[in-house]
Design a protein around this motif. Structure first.
Motif, PDB file in Angstrom:
ATOM      1  N   SER A 151      50.610  30.944  49.014  1.00 54.82           N
ATOM      2  CA  SER A 151      49.305  31.264  49.579  1.00 54.82           C
ATOM      3  C   SER A 151      49.184  32.780  49.732  1.00 54.82           C
ATOM      4  N   PHE A 152      47.960  33.283  49.685  1.00 50.33           N
ATOM      5  CA  PHE A 152      47.786  34.733  49.699  1.00 50.33           C
ATOM      6  C   PHE A 152      46.558  35.099  50.512  1.00 50.33           C
ATOM      7  N   PHE A 153      46.382  36.418  50.746  1.00 48.49           N
ATOM      8  CA  PHE A 153      45.209  36.900  51.460  1.00 48.49           C
ATOM      9  C   PHE A 153      44.568  38.017  50.660  1.00 48.49           C
ATOM     10  N   ALA A 154      43.302  38.249  50.927  1.00 49.37           N
ATOM     11  CA  ALA A 154      42.560  39.304  50.244  1.00 49.37           C
ATOM     12  C   ALA A 154      41.469  39.783  51.185  1.00 49.37           C
ATOM     13  N   GLY A 155      41.027  41.016  50.953  1.00 47.11           N
ATOM     14  CA  GLY A 155      39.968  41.591  51.781  1.00 47.11           C
ATOM     15  C   GLY A 155      40.387  42.909  52.382  1.00 47.11           C
ATOM     16  N   SER A 156      39.409  43.745  52.680  1.00 45.57           N
ATOM     17  CA  SER A 156      39.694  45.096  53.194  1.00 45.57           C
ATOM     18  C   SER A 156      40.419  45.052  54.526  1.00 45.57           C
ATOM     19  N   GLY A 157      40.181  44.004  55.320  1.00 42.12           N
ATOM     20  CA  GLY A 157      40.850  43.908  56.612  1.00 42.12           C
ATOM     21  C   GLY A 157      42.340  43.730  56.517  1.00 42.12           C
ATOM     22  N   GLY A 158      42.830  43.436  55.343  1.00 41.77           N
ATOM     23  CA  GLY A 158      44.268  43.329  55.137  1.00 41.77           C
ATOM     24  C   GLY A 158      44.897  44.625  54.697  1.00 41.77           C
ATOM     25  N   VAL A 159      44.070  45.693  54.604  1.00 43.44           N
ATOM     26  CA  VAL A 159      44.571  47.009  54.185  1.00 43.44           C
ATOM     27  C   VAL A 159      44.301  48.047  55.262  1.00 43.44           C
ATOM     28  N   SER A 160      43.033  48.160  55.678  1.00 43.91           N
ATOM     29  CA  SER A 160      42.665  49.161  56.670  1.00 43.91           C
ATOM     30  C   SER A 160      41.374  48.734  57.347  1.00 43.91           C
ATOM     31  N   CYS A 161      41.100  49.384  58.482  1.00 52.66           N
ATOM     32  CA  CYS A 161      39.888  49.082  59.221  1.00 52.66           C
ATOM     33  C   CYS A 161      39.730  50.185  60.263  1.00 52.66           C
ATOM     34  N   ASN A 162      38.741  50.063  61.172  1.00 53.51           N
ATOM     35  CA  ASN A 162      38.640  51.001  62.281  1.00 53.51           C
ATOM     36  C   ASN A 162      38.247  50.237  63.536  1.00 53.51           C
ATOM     37  N   VAL A 163      38.371  50.908  64.677  1.00 53.62           N
ATOM     38  CA  VAL A 163      38.216  50.220  65.957  1.00 53.62           C
ATOM     39  C   VAL A 163      36.778  49.812  66.237  1.00 53.62           C
ATOM     40  N   ASP A 164      35.824  50.386  65.529  1.00 54.85           N
ATOM     41  CA  ASP A 164      34.425  50.034  65.769  1.00 54.85           C
ATOM     42  C   ASP A 164      34.002  48.771  65.025  1.00 54.85           C
ATOM     43  N   GLN A 165      34.829  48.308  64.104  1.00 51.54           N
ATOM     44  CA  GLN A 165      34.444  47.200  63.250  1.00 51.54           C
ATOM     45  C   GLN A 165      35.166  45.912  63.634  1.00 51.54           C
ATOM     46  N   THR A 166      34.525  44.812  63.275  1.00 44.38           N
ATOM     47  CA  THR A 166      35.237  43.530  63.258  1.00 44.38           C
ATOM     48  C   THR A 166      35.849  43.410  61.870  1.00 44.38           C
ATOM     49  N   CYS A 167      37.146  43.513  61.815  1.00 44.28           N
ATOM     50  CA  CYS A 167      37.856  43.551  60.533  1.00 44.28           C
ATOM     51  C   CYS A 167      37.952  42.138  59.961  1.00 44.28           C
ATOM     52  N   ALA A 168      37.817  42.019  58.657  1.00 44.36           N
ATOM     53  CA  ALA A 168      37.772  40.698  58.035  1.00 44.36           C
ATOM     54  C   ALA A 168      38.636  40.650  56.785  1.00 44.36           C
ATOM     55  N   LEU A 169      39.228  39.508  56.572  1.00 51.80           N
ATOM     56  CA  LEU A 169      39.943  39.198  55.339  1.00 51.80           C
ATOM     57  C   LEU A 169      39.902  37.693  55.176  1.00 51.80           C
ATOM     58  N   GLN A 170      40.418  37.189  54.063  1.00 53.50           N
ATOM     59  CA  GLN A 170      40.442  35.753  53.823  1.00 53.50           C
ATOM     60  C   GLN A 170      41.823  35.332  53.355  1.00 53.50           C
ATOM     61  N   VAL A 171      42.207  34.124  53.758  1.00 54.09           N
ATOM     62  CA  VAL A 171      43.478  33.527  53.354  1.00 54.09           C
ATOM     63  C   VAL A 171      43.165  32.338  52.466  1.00 54.09           C
ATOM     64  N   GLN A 172      43.816  32.288  51.316  1.00 52.84           N
ATOM     65  CA  GLN A 172      43.620  31.183  50.380  1.00 52.84           C
ATOM     66  C   GLN A 172      44.867  30.312  50.353  1.00 52.84           C
ATOM     67  N   ALA A 173      44.704  29.023  50.648  1.00 51.50           N
ATOM     68  CA  ALA A 173      45.814  28.070  50.580  1.00 51.50           C
ATOM     69  C   ALA A 173      46.086  27.720  49.118  1.00 51.50           C
ATOM     70  N   VAL A 174      47.358  27.779  48.736  1.00 46.78           N
ATOM     71  CA  VAL A 174      47.779  27.533  47.356  1.00 46.78           C
ATOM     72  C   VAL A 174      48.994  26.613  47.401  1.00 46.78           C
ATOM     73  N   ASP A 175      49.142  25.716  46.406  1.00 41.13           N
ATOM     74  CA  ASP A 175      50.321  24.855  46.389  1.00 41.13           C
ATOM     75  C   ASP A 175      51.440  25.503  45.581  1.00 41.13           C
ATOM     76  N   ALA A 176      52.537  24.767  45.407  1.00 40.42           N
ATOM     77  CA  ALA A 176      53.717  25.310  44.729  1.00 40.42           C
ATOM     78  C   ALA A 176      53.470  25.597  43.255  1.00 40.42           C
ATOM     79  N   PHE A 177      52.381  25.025  42.687  1.00 42.42           N
ATOM     80  CA  PHE A 177      52.092  25.224  41.270  1.00 42.42           C
ATOM     81  C   PHE A 177      50.946  26.207  41.073  1.00 42.42           C
ATOM     82  N   ASP A 178      50.633  26.963  42.129  1.00 44.28           N
ATOM     83  CA  ASP A 178      49.569  27.968  42.113  1.00 44.28           C
ATOM     84  C   ASP A 178      48.187  27.360  41.925  1.00 44.28           C
ATOM     85  N   ASN A 179      48.038  26.088  42.285  1.00 44.62           N
ATOM     86  CA  ASN A 179      46.704  25.502  42.310  1.00 44.62           C
ATOM     87  C   ASN A 179      45.968  25.968  43.564  1.00 44.62           C
ATOM     88  N   ILE A 180      44.735  26.414  43.389  1.00 44.82           N
ATOM     89  CA  ILE A 180      43.903  26.755  44.545  1.00 44.82           C
ATOM     90  C   ILE A 180      43.528  25.447  45.242  1.00 44.82           C
TER      91      ILE A 180
END
Length: 971
Positions: A151-180
């Protein structure tokens, strides 16, 4: 009854019919899960089971067809019955055979199945193909269980953000065969830990919820997608952990940079005595510092705001704003600016400090500039007195620390104190205390769980500053107030400039012995369940038990070992993450139940007080399709082989999905035996997760044995989960030959002709009347016939029921045909009524039957034979002393006399060779004799003038006649 010479014909089924063939199995389910035995040894592939039938509903109960299952979809493949790695042929009951195809798929998506029967010629070439299913079967393959490492994550909130923002990213569930994965229900936990160099401890928990179609960071929406949002108020670097059941996903942990927010003038601060005024010197300007901050008080350092600052005074004086304090600072600190103004005379000045056109906190300031010569101008003031030493901000546990300060006047001159100053630690910290006079309370002492401090007064005469001495065994951030004690002030004392201060009491050096391990799982550190991540937290502590702060070198020195006590040389994989607060997250997953040893070392020292932590891994819950069986009967690759009448013990071992034996009674198994009928057997629990049942089958046949577990939502073998390998093919063979059940058949049972070969057959049966097809190697059947004769004229005898001469015939056993019939013949020497006796000797090498012999002939006048030995048993369907309705007493008719089959002259013409159709007794003649013994007088007169001629028997079937002078005959 198959007699010798009878041909056995096998009738094969005709061409398969689509509407009569049966296709079933879990591989036809509308929804299936991806899987593979390569990643999961206990994965059970979906099965496609095909029973082919012809137009007459005959089943193809032999492994000789070429059936192909075509799989169309994201992972196309072809399964052939000729490839035993993906197929098998199994018995499914009496006269029933089915082809089983194992269709394991790893890519999710929509699929269809088409089943083909390929017809072949004698050379193995496909001549035609029939489709067994009218329309393709459609099904969908969903992803397997969520795999945290995939499983992996993506989105700017997983790299950087600032205190004025609500930081956001997404997590994608993946199985052992890389099926989404497109199904929800996973529990992802996201935390951000502030990586502080001091005793500051900050941790934020993010909000995780199922994504919706309107939220996107570039990932396609699906039900296995999760939105993560968080907001922090302190800028800096954070360690972001994303875990699922304690196991980190791909890319976790990740360092996320949180920047400051937008400049907020009302939160910008001014520091320095210059903001309060000072002494007037025409050549000495006054300074104070302006710190640019955001709403949460974070320094705004990324943008130069020099042009956004305005500074004015009333009355107006020369002034400037710089970021380097007149070039005295080689590397200016971003976000800090220096204000410089030059009073023109003593007095009160209004200082207006604005950022972005708005006053900063406290502006306008009232600055008093005094004449240095005025009375009281050099009097120490608390608001001008600042504690600047490092120990005033941070000390180390267990290390004596102190800081000093000089009371300072408006003229910014040191004025040694002749009064007491107090340090008071507030109740908001981990070690509240009041510091008394060192001369009274003594110097600080080490007190576990507390802080000790005292204040040493300064001395005006010797220029001795005020000193604060501290010693603590408790770590944390402790607010304290430092002030001048004034009796006449109702508040009790006046706080020094900047009070209250934040004293960071950082932990002492790591003490491996005092480090601890805490469980993050429900079970505990030393108790877990197979397949579940055992999650523990290793907490680095100092000698006094204080939790350490972030130190990267600790992670580098930490060594983990998890081993099976049964295989100590093999270390198990684990995951170890630095949580950034002196704690380390350890997760490992064991699928084999048993006892394991977990150890943690810091360098060459044991982590904690237990050098050998034993962890008990219990089996998981029941998984029926992994549970297996053992049989007291013989097992082969083709199935189970049993013997009629022999009890068979069937033991079902309940196991979890990883193959571990369960240790308690947690299931209800049933056994259904299908053959001549259907029997239901309920095994009983024994111990160690094992269930046992004893059964016996007396009819020799092929049986199908289904073993399954009754669970919620199922009712029997058709819809309940079967154990591994079920249904089983059980072939019950006959037991040992039972003479009482054997029978005699064939022509020789009732009649025969003297001197001719008379055939007989013996039908071998066991105790349960099952046909026995093989004669044991040392066993033998023996047939004898007995009768009586009377002397007619020696050596000629005739049958007589009251005769006194015994007659005995021994039969010859020629072999056993494929269906289990023992066949042979006997040759009776004379006509008459005989009694038949057939015996069975289980081991002819132990007791040799005295009546046995290899000759099929009979003997007349032989002595009475001894009774058959004790291990030669009379079979139940042969005659005893007298013949009954079911006991054979064959009647032997007279033999036909030999007849002349041919006669011819010799080449010289002096002899006639006469041949007979069967053997003769040669008229009991020896050598040359007168032909009148065998030929009539009429014939004799044709052989010579004198009527005399000589004969000799060349063989029992050929007579040589010598012609004399005057012979006149023709042949």
């Amino acid at each position: 009854v198959i007699s010798p010479g009878t041909v056995e014909v096998t009738v094969l089924p005709g061409r398969a019919r689509v509407d009569f063939s049966t296709i079933r199995g879990t591989g036809l389910a509308a929804l299936q899960a991806a899987g593979s035995t390569a990643t999961d040894a206990f994965y059970v592939a979906p099965e496609i089971r095909i029973i082919a039938r012809d137009s007459f509903r005959n089943m193809y109960n032999f492994d000789g067809l070429h059936i192909e299952v075509r799989v169309n979809g994201p992972q196309p493949r072809s399964l052939n019955s000729t490839d035993k790695s993906v197929s098998a042929f199994r018995d499914c009951g009496l006269g029933c055979g089915e082809y089983v195809f194992f269709n394991s798929l790893q890519l999710s998506g929509d699929y269809t199945l088409t089943m083909m029967l390929h017809n072949k010629d004698s050379f193995g070439r496909i001549t035609s193909s029939d489709q067994l299913n009218k329309a393709p079967y459609a099904f969908r393959v969903a992803g397997a269980q969520t795999s945290s490492p995939n499983s992996f994550f993506a989105g700017s909130g997983g790299v950087s953000c600032n205190v004025d923002q609500t930081c956001a990213l997404q997590v994608q569930a993946v199985d052992a065969f890389d099926n989404i994965l497109n199904q929800g229900g996973d529990v992802f936990v996201v935390t951000l830990t502030y990586m502080a160099p001091d005793a500051t401890r900050l941790q934020y928990a993010a909000t995780v919820k199922a994504a919706n179609m309107s939220s996107s960071v570039g990932l396609a929406y699906n039900q296995g997608l999760y939105d993560v949002s968080y907001r922090v108020t302190v800028s800096g670097n954070y360690k972001m952990q994303i875990t699922r059941y304690g196991e980190s996903i791909k890319g976790s942990p990740k360092v996320v940079s949180i920047a400051h927010g937008q400049v907020r003038p009302e939160h910008c601060t001014v520091y320095g005595n210059g903001s309060l005024g000072g002494g007037y010197l025409s050549t000495q300007p006054l300074y104070f510092q302006l710190q640019i901050r955001d709403f949460y008080g974070n320094m705004v350092t990324e943008v130069d705001h020099l042009t956004d600052i305005s500074f004015t005074t009333v009355p107006a004086v020369p002034l400037s704003i710089t970021n380097d304090k007149d070039s005295q600072i080689q590397v200016p600190t971003k976000g800090i600016y220096w204000a410089r103004y030059e009073p023109t005379a003593p007095g009160t000045y209004a200082l207006h400090v604005k950022v972005l056109g708005y006053h900063v906190s406290g502006s306008p300031f009232s600055a008093t500039v005094v004449d240095p010569a005025a009375q009281g101008s050099d009097y120490p003031l608390a608001e001008y007195t600042v504690a600047r030493d490092e120990a005033a901000r941070m000390i180390t546990v267990g290390v004596p620390s102190s800081f000093s300060f000089y009371p300072t006047s408006r003229l910014l001159e040191k004025r040694p104190a002749d009064r007491s100053y107090l340090m008071v630690l507030t109740g908001d910290g981990p070690a509240p205390a009041s510091c008394g006079d060192c001369a009274v309370v003594g110097m600080p002492q080490l007190v576990r769980g507390a802080m000790s401090c005292c204040v040493e007064a300064g001395d005006f005469a010797t220029d001795k500053p005020v000193r604060v001495h501290m010693l603590t065994t408790v770590a944390g951030v402790n607010p304290y107030i430092l002030g001048e004690n004034r009796i006449e002030v109702s508040a009790g004392y006046i706080e020094l400039s900047g009070s209250p201060f934040a004293l960071h009491m950082v932990p002492g050096p790591i003490s491996p012995y005092n480090c601890t391990i805490e469980s993050l799982s429900i079970q505990g550190v030393d108790d877990t369940v197979a397949g579940f991540p055992n999650q523990v937290r290793l907490i680095a502590r100092d000698y006094y038990g204080n939790q350490q702060t972030y130190k990267p070198e600790t992670y580098q020195a930490l060594k983990i070992s998890v081993t099976d006590t049964a295989e100590s040389s093999k270390e198990l994989p684990y995951g170890l993450n630095d949580e950034g607060t002196g704690t380390f997250y350890l997760s490992y997953r064991v699928t084999k139940s048993g006892t394991y040893r977990m150890s943690a070392r810091l360098g060459d020292q044991i982590w904690g007080s237990n050098p050998n932590m034993l962890v008990t891994v219990k089996p998981d819950g029941l998984t029926t399709r992994v549970s297996d069986t053992s049989w007291s009967w013989d097992t082969t690759d083709a199935g189970v082989v049993a013997t009629a009448g022999v009890n068979g013990a069937i033991t079902v071992q309940a196991r979890d999905v990883y193959g571990n034996k369960l240790s308690s009674d947690v299931s209800s198994f049933q056994i259904v035996v299908t053959g001549k009928g259907t029997d239901l057997i309920l095994p009983t629990y024994t111990s160690g997760g094992a269930y046992s049942a004893v059964t016996v089958m007396t009819v020799s046949a092929s049986y199908s044995v289904s073993i399954y577990a009754i669970a919620s939502g199922c009712s029997g073998s058709s819809d309940c989960d079967h154990v591994l390998g079920s249904p089983f093919s059980v072939v019950v063979g006959p037991s040992d030959i039972d003479p009482a059940r054997c029978t005699v058949a064939g022509a020789g049972k009732r009649t025969g002709q003297a001197a001719d070969e008379t055939t007989f057959s013996i039908n071998m049966r066991d105790t349960y009347n099952n046909r026995v097809s093989e004669l044991p190697p040392k066993a033998q059947f023996e047939l004898t016939l007995e009768s009586k004769a009377a002397v007619v004229s020696a050596p000629i005898y005739a049958y007589s029921a009251q005769g006194t001469v015994p007659v005995k015939v021994v039969g010859v056993v020629q072999g056993v045909d494929p269906r289990g019939w023992v066949y042979g013949f006997y040759r009776a020497p004379m006509d008459g009524v005989y009694t038949m006796r057939v015996t069975y000797d289980r081991d002819s090498t132990v007791n040799t039957n005295a009546a046995s012999g290899s000759s099929a002939g009979g003997a007349i006048g032989v002595a009475a034979q001894a009774a058959a030995p004790s291990d030669a048993v009379l079979i139940g369907s042969t005659s005893g002393a007298a013949c009954g309705a079911t006991l054979p007493c064959p009647v032997i008719t007279k033999a036909y006399p030999p007849s002349v089959s041919s006669a011819k002259f010799s080449d010289s013409g002096g002899h006639i060779y006469i041949r007979f159709d069967k053997q003769t007794d040669k008229a009991n003649a020896q050598g040359t004799f007168s032909c009148s013994d065998v030929l009539t007088q009429v014939t004799m007169r044709t052989l010579s003038q004198t009527g005399q001629a000589q004969c000799v028997w060349v063989s029992p079937t050929e007579l040589d006649v010598t012609l004399e002078f005057g012979a006149t005959t023709q042949v």
